[in-house]
Design a protein around this motif. Sequence first.
Motif, PDB file in Angstrom:
ATOM      1  N   ILE A   1      33.603  36.734  37.935  1.00 36.85           N
ATOM      2  CA  ILE A   1      33.153  35.521  38.634  1.00 36.85           C
ATOM      3  C   ILE A   1      32.794  35.911  40.055  1.00 36.85           C
ATOM      4  O   ILE A   1      33.639  36.413  40.796  1.00 36.85           O
ATOM      5  CB  ILE A   1      34.235  34.423  38.653  1.00 36.85           C
TER       6      ILE A   1
ATOM      7  N   SER B   1      30.963  35.257  44.064  1.00 36.08           N
ATOM      8  CA  SER B   1      31.221  34.325  45.161  1.00 36.08           C
ATOM      9  C   SER B   1      30.392  33.049  45.065  1.00 36.08           C
ATOM     10  O   SER B   1      30.666  32.079  45.771  1.00 36.08           O
ATOM     11  CB  SER B   1      30.946  35.015  46.502  1.00 36.08           C
ATOM     12  N   ASN B   2      29.383  33.035  44.191  1.00 33.51           N
ATOM     13  CA  ASN B   2      28.564  31.834  43.983  1.00 33.51           C
ATOM     14  C   ASN B   2      29.022  31.043  42.755  1.00 33.51           C
ATOM     15  O   ASN B   2      28.301  30.158  42.282  1.00 33.51           O
ATOM     16  CB  ASN B   2      27.092  32.226  43.812  1.00 33.51           C
ATOM     17  N   ASP B   3      30.206  31.386  42.244  1.00 37.28           N
ATOM     18  CA  ASP B   3      30.765  30.740  41.043  1.00 37.28           C
ATOM     19  C   ASP B   3      29.864  30.925  39.826  1.00 37.28           C
ATOM     20  O   ASP B   3      29.764  30.054  38.960  1.00 37.28           O
ATOM     21  CB  ASP B   3      31.019  29.253  41.286  1.00 37.28           C
ATOM     22  N   GLN B   4      29.206  32.067  39.751  1.00 36.73           N
ATOM     23  CA  GLN B   4      28.441  32.450  38.567  1.00 36.73           C
ATOM     24  C   GLN B   4      29.266  33.453  37.764  1.00 36.73           C
ATOM     25  O   GLN B   4      30.020  34.246  38.326  1.00 36.73           O
ATOM     26  CB  GLN B   4      27.102  33.056  38.978  1.00 36.73           C
TER      27      GLN B   4
ATOM     28  N   ASP C   1      25.978  30.305  34.119  1.00 39.13           N
ATOM     29  CA  ASP C   1      26.409  29.521  35.276  1.00 39.13           C
ATOM     30  C   ASP C   1      27.378  28.409  34.901  1.00 39.13           C
ATOM     31  O   ASP C   1      27.607  27.484  35.680  1.00 39.13           O
ATOM     32  CB  ASP C   1      25.207  28.939  36.017  1.00 39.13           C
TER      33      ASP C   1
ATOM     34  N   THR D   1      37.673  38.224  39.938  1.00 35.62           N
ATOM     35  CA  THR D   1      36.994  37.282  40.816  1.00 35.62           C
ATOM     36  C   THR D   1      36.544  37.974  42.092  1.00 35.62           C
ATOM     37  O   THR D   1      36.744  39.165  42.285  1.00 35.62           O
ATOM     38  CB  THR D   1      37.926  36.111  41.178  1.00 35.62           C
TER      39      THR D   1
ATOM     40  N   THR E   1      35.102  33.278  45.341  1.00 30.62           N
ATOM     41  CA  THR E   1      35.186  32.457  44.131  1.00 30.62           C
ATOM     42  C   THR E   1      36.037  31.221  44.399  1.00 30.62           C
ATOM     43  O   THR E   1      37.097  31.306  45.013  1.00 30.62           O
ATOM     44  CB  THR E   1      35.819  33.265  42.987  1.00 30.62           C
ATOM     45  N   SER E   2      35.572  30.071  43.937  1.00 28.94           N
ATOM     46  CA  SER E   2      36.342  28.841  44.154  1.00 28.94           C
ATOM     47  C   SER E   2      37.610  28.845  43.308  1.00 28.94           C
ATOM     48  O   SER E   2      37.625  29.340  42.175  1.00 28.94           O
ATOM     49  CB  SER E   2      35.494  27.606  43.823  1.00 28.94           C
TER      50      SER E   2
ATOM     51  N   LEU F   1      37.186  26.960  39.878  1.00 27.98           N
ATOM     52  CA  LEU F   1      36.568  27.677  38.760  1.00 27.98           C
ATOM     53  C   LEU F   1      37.511  28.738  38.202  1.00 27.98           C
ATOM     54  O   LEU F   1      37.586  28.935  36.994  1.00 27.98           O
ATOM     55  CB  LEU F   1      35.252  28.321  39.189  1.00 27.98           C
ATOM     56  N   TYR F   2      38.224  29.413  39.076  1.00 25.21           N
ATOM     57  CA  TYR F   2      39.203  30.401  38.611  1.00 25.21           C
ATOM     58  C   TYR F   2      40.231  29.756  37.686  1.00 25.21           C
ATOM     59  O   TYR F   2      40.528  30.268  36.601  1.00 25.21           O
ATOM     60  CB  TYR F   2      39.893  31.050  39.804  1.00 25.21           C
TER      61      TYR F   2
END
Length: 211
Positions: A69, A71-74, A83, A140, A144-145, A148-149
């Motif tokens: 994952i 830093s853009n949460d991709q 995505d 991650t 990473t948010s 999302l994690y």
Amino acid sequence: MARKKNRMSQEVNAGSMADIAFLLLIFFLVTTTIASDKGITNILPPKQDPNVPPPDIQKNERNIFKILINSNDQLLVEDDFRDNTEGLDEEIKAFVLNFGSPDQANIDLYNSLPPSLKAQAGRDPESSDHPNEAVVSIKTNRGTSYELYLEVLDLVKKAYFEIYAERVGLNADEYRTLSNRSAAEKELLERGKENIPMAISIAEPDKSGGE
């Protein structure tokens, strides 16, 4: 001379108001329940002795299901860019239940599975050798948010809990509510997990961008 009339004091004695407010404050502090964030209940490995070199563990790449994952949460799931997390839990179930190169013990494990799980078990030689070798790796980035994690981690655990639950004739929510308080529930917990460890590897996040 006219006698002066005594005037009633117009001031309100507020001396005791501070005491009352202080008592009310103490009352609310004592009776109010403050929710606390307990974090994620993961069992961490013991701290490595710096004087002892880490064990050299050889793991075949096909036995590792890699989730990255950025830093853009991709996500990069098994080298496949996406995505969103749609269908991730089903992919993990298929990976864990694959019997690409089973030994005798894992052939016996396959034979012990209920029909519903046997129907989901694959024989892909490019995927995991068997459930005892399967490891799900999550890595991650510092950016990473947290949301999302947690979503990805919960989907990984969901896949395992669905497998465990089907083995004992329950659904995943029912299996999650089991505890060790009674012998019957403890037996269901252990039978669901038997020979299918929840192997999740969480790598240290990268410090800067990228995938």
